[in-house]
Design a protein around this motif. Structure first.
Motif, PDB file in Angstrom:
ATOM      1  N   LEU A   1       0.929  -1.203  -0.033  1.00  0.00           N
ATOM      2  CA  LEU A   1       0.087   0.056  -0.073  1.00  0.00           C
ATOM      3  C   LEU A   1       0.895   1.288  -0.066  1.00  0.00           C
ATOM      4  O   LEU A   1       0.462   2.135   0.499  1.00  0.00           O
ATOM      5  CB  LEU A   1      -1.038   0.000   1.034  1.00  0.00           C
TER       6      LEU A   1
ATOM      7  N   ALA B   1       1.673   2.820   3.355  1.00  0.00           N
ATOM      8  CA  ALA B   1       0.499   3.503   3.992  1.00  0.00           C
ATOM      9  C   ALA B   1      -0.100   2.359   5.075  1.00  0.00           C
ATOM     10  O   ALA B   1       0.202   0.940   4.510  1.00  0.00           O
ATOM     11  CB  ALA B   1      -0.673   3.988   3.208  1.00  0.00           C
TER      12      ALA B   1
ATOM     13  N   ALA C   1      -5.098   3.665   4.041  1.00  0.00           N
ATOM     14  CA  ALA C   1      -5.826   3.291   2.682  1.00  0.00           C
ATOM     15  C   ALA C   1      -7.200   3.288   2.667  1.00  0.00           C
ATOM     16  O   ALA C   1      -7.742   3.918   1.711  1.00  0.00           O
ATOM     17  CB  ALA C   1      -4.996   1.993   2.327  1.00  0.00           C
TER      18      ALA C   1
ATOM     19  N   GLU D   1      -8.797   6.448   2.446  1.00  0.00           N
ATOM     20  CA  GLU D   1      -8.673   7.167   1.226  1.00  0.00           C
ATOM     21  C   GLU D   1      -9.442   6.414   0.197  1.00  0.00           C
ATOM     22  O   GLU D   1      -9.440   6.885  -0.937  1.00  0.00           O
ATOM     23  CB  GLU D   1      -7.092   7.034   0.818  1.00  0.00           C
TER      24      GLU D   1
ATOM     25  N   ARG E   1      -9.447   3.329  -0.624  1.00  0.00           N
ATOM     26  CA  ARG E   1      -8.606   1.981  -1.331  1.00  0.00           C
ATOM     27  C   ARG E   1      -9.091   0.664  -0.890  1.00  0.00           C
ATOM     28  O   ARG E   1      -8.192  -0.158  -0.592  1.00  0.00           O
ATOM     29  CB  ARG E   1      -7.234   2.478  -1.427  1.00  0.00           C
TER      30      ARG E   1
ATOM     31  N   GLU F   1      -7.623  -2.497  -2.636  1.00  0.00           N
ATOM     32  CA  GLU F   1      -6.197  -2.719  -2.409  1.00  0.00           C
ATOM     33  C   GLU F   1      -5.948  -3.211  -1.227  1.00  0.00           C
ATOM     34  O   GLU F   1      -4.983  -4.092  -0.873  1.00  0.00           O
ATOM     35  CB  GLU F   1      -5.462  -1.313  -2.606  1.00  0.00           C
ATOM     36  N   VAL F   2      -6.767  -2.778  -0.178  1.00  0.00           N
ATOM     37  CA  VAL F   2      -6.518  -3.334   1.116  1.00  0.00           C
ATOM     38  C   VAL F   2      -6.877  -4.775   1.459  1.00  0.00           C
ATOM     39  O   VAL F   2      -5.955  -5.612   2.046  1.00  0.00           O
ATOM     40  CB  VAL F   2      -7.047  -2.537   2.281  1.00  0.00           C
TER      41      VAL F   2
END
Length: 129
Positions: A100, A103, A108, A111, A113, A116-117
């Motif tokens: 990430l 981050a 994340a 934000e 995301r 992605e996490v």
């Protein structure tokens, strides 16, 4: 809490089911107890951390974007906890993650995301990092 680790599919399915069954108040209470009111406000993208307490008491509900972030945080946390344990899940959520861009998963999610996490959580569970 189970005494042995679940398979990835079982852990992910259970985390999804738990998240889907939770009300916004349930999620706010759980995350507030796990992290803190201020951290949950950060995740949800609200400036007034006391708003989280109002959500937890069911006095009002978060906006849809905030609720989506709370749901993502609960689902990811439970996935890691199901695979490992709650202590590891909490540390993983708060720590820097190279997938990430260093981050934390909490940052994340705040934000937006979430995908992605979850990908990083699956990678962690597989032992890729």
């Amino acid at each position: 809490m189970q005494t042995q680790r679940e398979s990835t599919a079982e852990a992910e399915a259970r985390a999804l089911r738990v998240m889907a069954e939770q009300t916004p108040a349930d999620m706010a209470r759980f995350l507030q107890d796990t992290f803190s009111q201020r951290v949950v406000a950060f995740i949800a993208g609200v400036e007034d951390h006391k708003q989280v307490g109002r959500w937890a008491k069911g006095l009002n509900a978060p906006r849809i974007d905030s609720e989506n972030r709370l749901r993502a945080a609960c689902q990811v946390f439970n996935f890691i906890a199901n695979c490992e344990n709650p202590h590891i899940a909490r540390a993983w959520m708060m720590g820097m993650n190279p997938q990430l861009d260093d981050a934390s998963p909490i940052e994340a999610i705040s934000e937006g995301r979430q995908k992605e996490v979850m990908a990083a959580a699956r990678s962690f569970q597989r032992g890729d990092l």
